[in-house]
Design a protein around this motif. Structure first.
Motif, mmCIF file in Angstrom:
data_model
loop_
_atom_site.group_PDB
_atom_site.id
_atom_site.type_symbol
_atom_site.label_atom_id
_atom_site.label_comp_id
_atom_site.label_asym_id
_atom_site.label_seq_id
_atom_site.Cartn_x
_atom_site.Cartn_y
_atom_site.Cartn_z
ATOM 1 N N ASN A 1 -58.509 -12.257 -36.696
ATOM 2 C CA ASN A 1 -59.667 -11.374 -36.721
ATOM 3 C C ASN A 1 -60.177 -11.048 -35.515
ATOM 4 O O ASN A 1 -60.721 -11.929 -34.546
ATOM 5 C CB ASN A 1 -60.873 -11.842 -37.466
ATOM 6 C CG ASN A 1 -61.800 -11.207 -37.845
ATOM 7 O OD1 ASN A 1 -61.889 -10.061 -37.399
ATOM 8 N ND2 ASN A 1 -62.914 -11.655 -38.414
ATOM 9 N N LEU A 2 -59.897 -9.860 -34.780
ATOM 10 C CA LEU A 2 -60.060 -9.691 -33.470
ATOM 11 C C LEU A 2 -61.662 -9.444 -33.281
ATOM 12 O O LEU A 2 -62.040 -8.981 -32.172
ATOM 13 C CB LEU A 2 -59.536 -8.046 -33.044
ATOM 14 C CG LEU A 2 -57.868 -8.418 -33.036
ATOM 15 C CD1 LEU A 2 -57.084 -7.127 -32.655
ATOM 16 C CD2 LEU A 2 -57.346 -9.773 -32.193
ATOM 17 N N ALA A 3 -62.516 -9.263 -34.321
ATOM 18 C CA ALA A 3 -63.919 -9.099 -34.207
ATOM 19 C C ALA A 3 -64.360 -10.296 -33.404
ATOM 20 O O ALA A 3 -65.527 -9.985 -32.979
ATOM 21 C CB ALA A 3 -64.468 -8.960 -35.573
ATOM 22 N N TYR A 4 -63.569 -11.551 -33.609
ATOM 23 C CA TYR A 4 -64.084 -12.560 -32.784
ATOM 24 C C TYR A 4 -63.872 -12.745 -31.377
ATOM 25 O O TYR A 4 -64.067 -13.781 -30.592
ATOM 26 C CB TYR A 4 -63.787 -13.896 -33.418
ATOM 27 C CG TYR A 4 -64.627 -13.979 -34.971
ATOM 28 C CD1 TYR A 4 -66.068 -14.299 -34.811
ATOM 29 C CD2 TYR A 4 -63.989 -13.885 -36.053
ATOM 30 C CE1 TYR A 4 -66.742 -14.504 -36.167
ATOM 31 C CE2 TYR A 4 -64.617 -14.070 -37.265
ATOM 32 C CZ TYR A 4 -66.167 -14.331 -37.357
ATOM 33 O OH TYR A 4 -66.759 -14.312 -38.340
ATOM 34 N N ALA A 5 -63.051 -11.668 -30.826
ATOM 35 C CA ALA A 5 -62.666 -11.629 -29.489
ATOM 36 C C ALA A 5 -63.626 -11.358 -28.542
ATOM 37 O O ALA A 5 -64.448 -10.374 -28.768
ATOM 38 C CB ALA A 5 -61.426 -10.835 -29.374
ATOM 39 N N ARG A 6 -63.779 -12.114 -27.366
ATOM 40 C CA ARG A 6 -64.849 -11.561 -26.443
ATOM 41 C C ARG A 6 -64.199 -10.859 -25.396
ATOM 42 O O ARG A 6 -64.684 -9.877 -24.890
ATOM 43 C CB ARG A 6 -65.151 -12.869 -25.610
ATOM 44 C CG ARG A 6 -66.162 -12.547 -24.764
ATOM 45 C CD ARG A 6 -66.591 -13.884 -23.805
ATOM 46 N NE ARG A 6 -67.182 -14.883 -24.664
ATOM 47 C CZ ARG A 6 -67.268 -16.294 -24.203
ATOM 48 N NH1 ARG A 6 -66.835 -16.590 -22.836
ATOM 49 N NH2 ARG A 6 -67.666 -17.126 -24.773
ATOM 50 N N GLN A 7 -62.789 -11.101 -24.990
ATOM 51 C CA GLN A 7 -62.037 -10.177 -24.105
ATOM 52 C C GLN A 7 -60.637 -10.432 -24.661
ATOM 53 O O GLN A 7 -60.058 -11.284 -25.118
ATOM 54 C CB GLN A 7 -62.082 -10.930 -22.674
ATOM 55 C CG GLN A 7 -61.342 -10.101 -21.771
ATOM 56 C CD GLN A 7 -61.588 -10.838 -20.411
ATOM 57 O OE1 GLN A 7 -61.341 -11.969 -20.137
ATOM 58 N NE2 GLN A 7 -61.973 -10.089 -19.497
ATOM 59 N N ILE A 8 -60.080 -9.127 -24.481
ATOM 60 C CA ILE A 8 -58.438 -8.995 -24.886
ATOM 61 C C ILE A 8 -57.648 -8.388 -23.518
ATOM 62 O O ILE A 8 -58.140 -7.294 -23.182
ATOM 63 C CB ILE A 8 -58.111 -8.098 -25.898
ATOM 64 C CG1 ILE A 8 -58.909 -8.755 -27.334
ATOM 65 C CG2 ILE A 8 -56.773 -8.079 -26.386
ATOM 66 C CD1 ILE A 8 -58.891 -7.842 -28.392
#
Length: 69
Positions: A16-23
């Motif tokens: 779930n990329l919604a929990y990514a702070r930085q990519i």
């Protein structure tokens, strides 16, 4: 309700990329003739996770589609 930006990676399953702070995306040289796509995700809890090859490409595709809308 938390947002969902689901991505199915070929070898690591669903994330779930919604929990990514930085990519962060980049090309990594394997040798003189080969390079591979790499993706490093810093999650909201501060943990970092690296994805390579087809997994990184799947994340890039989902992220591009999400940021277009």
């Amino acid at each position: 309700m938390p947002q969902l930006i689901l991505c199915q990676t070929p070898t690591r399953g669903w994330i779930n990329l919604a929990y990514a702070r930085q990519i962060r995306f980049r090309k990594v040289d394997l040798n003189m003739f080969n390079e591979e796509t790499a993706c490093v995700i810093t999650w909201s809890n501060g943990d970092r996770e690296a994805f390579f090859g087809k997994d990184a490409q799947a994340i890039i595709q989902v992220w591009k589609n999400y940021t277009k809308s």
